[in-house]
Scaffold this active site. Structure first.
Site, short mmCIF file in Angstrom:
data_model
loop_
_atom_site.label_atom_id
_atom_site.label_comp_id
_atom_site.label_asym_id
_atom_site.label_seq_id
_atom_site.Cartn_x
_atom_site.Cartn_y
_atom_site.Cartn_z
N HIS A 63 44.66 27.51 43.21
CA HIS A 63 42.98 27.20 43.29
C HIS A 63 42.73 26.78 42.14
CE1 HIS A 63 43.44 31.18 41.53
NE2 HIS A 63 42.50 31.56 41.20
N HIS A 65 40.83 28.08 38.60
CA HIS A 65 40.14 29.01 37.94
C HIS A 65 41.44 28.50 36.75
CE1 HIS A 65 37.48 31.95 40.16
NE2 HIS A 65 37.31 31.47 38.95
N ASP A 67 43.51 30.82 34.35
CA ASP A 67 44.30 30.81 35.12
C ASP A 67 45.82 30.25 35.78
OD1 ASP A 67 43.03 32.42 36.47
OD2 ASP A 67 43.81 34.01 36.48
N HIS A 68 45.52 29.65 36.45
CA HIS A 68 46.21 29.73 37.46
C HIS A 68 46.63 27.58 37.50
CE1 HIS A 68 46.25 33.02 40.30
NE2 HIS A 68 45.27 32.59 39.69
N HIS A 140 37.83 34.65 47.59
CA HIS A 140 37.83 34.23 46.42
C HIS A 140 36.65 34.06 45.99
CE1 HIS A 140 39.08 35.39 42.24
NE2 HIS A 140 39.70 34.02 41.69
N ASP A 211 44.55 33.96 44.14
CA ASP A 211 43.81 35.79 44.19
C ASP A 211 42.56 35.08 45.57
OD1 ASP A 211 44.40 34.97 41.83
OD2 ASP A 211 42.85 34.94 40.54
N HIS A 269 49.69 39.30 39.05
CA HIS A 269 48.17 38.99 38.46
C HIS A 269 47.05 40.81 37.83
CE1 HIS A 269 44.51 37.88 39.08
NE2 HIS A 269 44.78 35.85 38.70
#
Length: 308
Positions: A63, A65, A67-68, A140, A211, A269
């Site tokens: 996805h 976000h 942090d990914h 998510h 996530d 995570h």
């Protein structure tokens, strides 16, 4: 086949954990490396491993976000400096291509190799006869996918006794039989591969989820997986907070692994509220439900043996 964790933290990098990324190394003859997510700093973590950027030929983003995915443009740019690198295929949610290409355009970045983007949808998104990858939507705060990597069964081992009895001369014919091909000997006799090999070796299954809060697709993707990678952002008892932010607790990850009949669960995570030494407690919480549980840490390598 082995999985290397390049980042195991949630939300933001910390002194102890980088943000999310993992690299799956495929066995010979492929020896390709598939990257799953590329949070900020992923290429720095790669420098601490034997993995070379030019071996990465497929990237799966769960996805958008940060942090990914914030490490992806830099990684792709650095890959261009290696020279002579092959093409790369990137799978991910709608908007991924637009995000990366916009940044390249605005920064004047030149990429001297082909990048193919494949928008992730539910179902099979890759199949080359040796490996198949299935995707499914998770639950998510924004569109997010999980990926299931399925290795095809391989022919069983050659039976030396049966080969000798059948009069098969040592050499190229052995290789054909090993590959599952039937052969014809010079005297006209046909030798079937199935008659001189053992039972097929089952392929391995690796499930890597983005996530997610508990959902049916997470369990479906993980069904009978040899290795399940499941987020465990929060400890047991914080289910309401996990629900609010679209995440899972250690107990919820373990329950998913148990329902799926997975062989092994690796949790990742983790919220930055947890120190490395807290992993013992987090693992204990999960093991009370699913004993075959481990906690990932940056640099951890998990071997995925075949069920021979």
């Amino acid at each position: 086949m082995e999985l290397t964790f390049l980042g195991t933290g949630a939300g933001r990098p910390s002194r102890l954990r980088n943000v999310t990324s993992a690299a799956l190394k495929l066995p010979a003859p492929s020896l390709s490396v598939w990257l799953f997510d590329a949070g900020e700093g992923t290429q720095h973590r790669l420098l601490q491993t034997p993995i070379k950027l030019n071996r990465i030929d497929r990237i799966f983003i769960t996805h958008l976000h940060g942090d990914h995915v914030f490490g992806l443009p830099g990684l792709l740019s650095t890959r261009a400096y290696d020279g002579g690198v092959g093409p790369v295929t990137i799978y991910g949610p709608a908007g991924l291509q637009q995000m990366v290409e916009c940044l390249f355009q605005l920064s004047g970045t030149y990429i001297g190799y082909d990048i193919q983007y494949v928008e992730a949808v539910e179902g099979v998104i890759f199949d080359d006869g040796n490996y198949r990858v299935e995707a499914a939507a998770l639950e998510h705060r924004i569109p997010c996918f999980g990926y299931r990597v399925i290795e095809s069964p391989r022919p069983g081992r050659l039976d030396a006794g049966k080969l000798k009895e059948a009069g098969v001369p040592f050499g190229p014919l052995y290789g054909k039989l090993k590959a599952g091909e039937d052969i014809t000997l010079p005297d006209g006799r046909e030798i079937k591969s199935s008659d001189v090999t053992g039972a097929c070796i089952p392929g391995r299954i690796v499930t890597i989820l983005g996530d997610t809060k508990p959902c049916a697709n997470a369990v479906r993707l993980a069904e009978h997986a040899d290795l399940l990678v499941h987020e465990a952002t929060f400890a047991a008892g914080l289910e309401e907070k996990a629900e609010l932010y679209g995440h899972s607790t250690t107990v919820q990850a373990a329950e998913a692994a148990k329902r799926a009949g997975a062989r092994k669960l690796v949790m990742t995570h983790f919220s930055s509220r947890y120190e490395l030494e807290d992993a013992v407690q987090l693992v204990d919480e999960a093991r009370a439900i699913f004993p075959q549980t481990e906690a990932a840490f940056d640099g951890a390598v998990f071997d995925i043996p075949c069920q021979c």
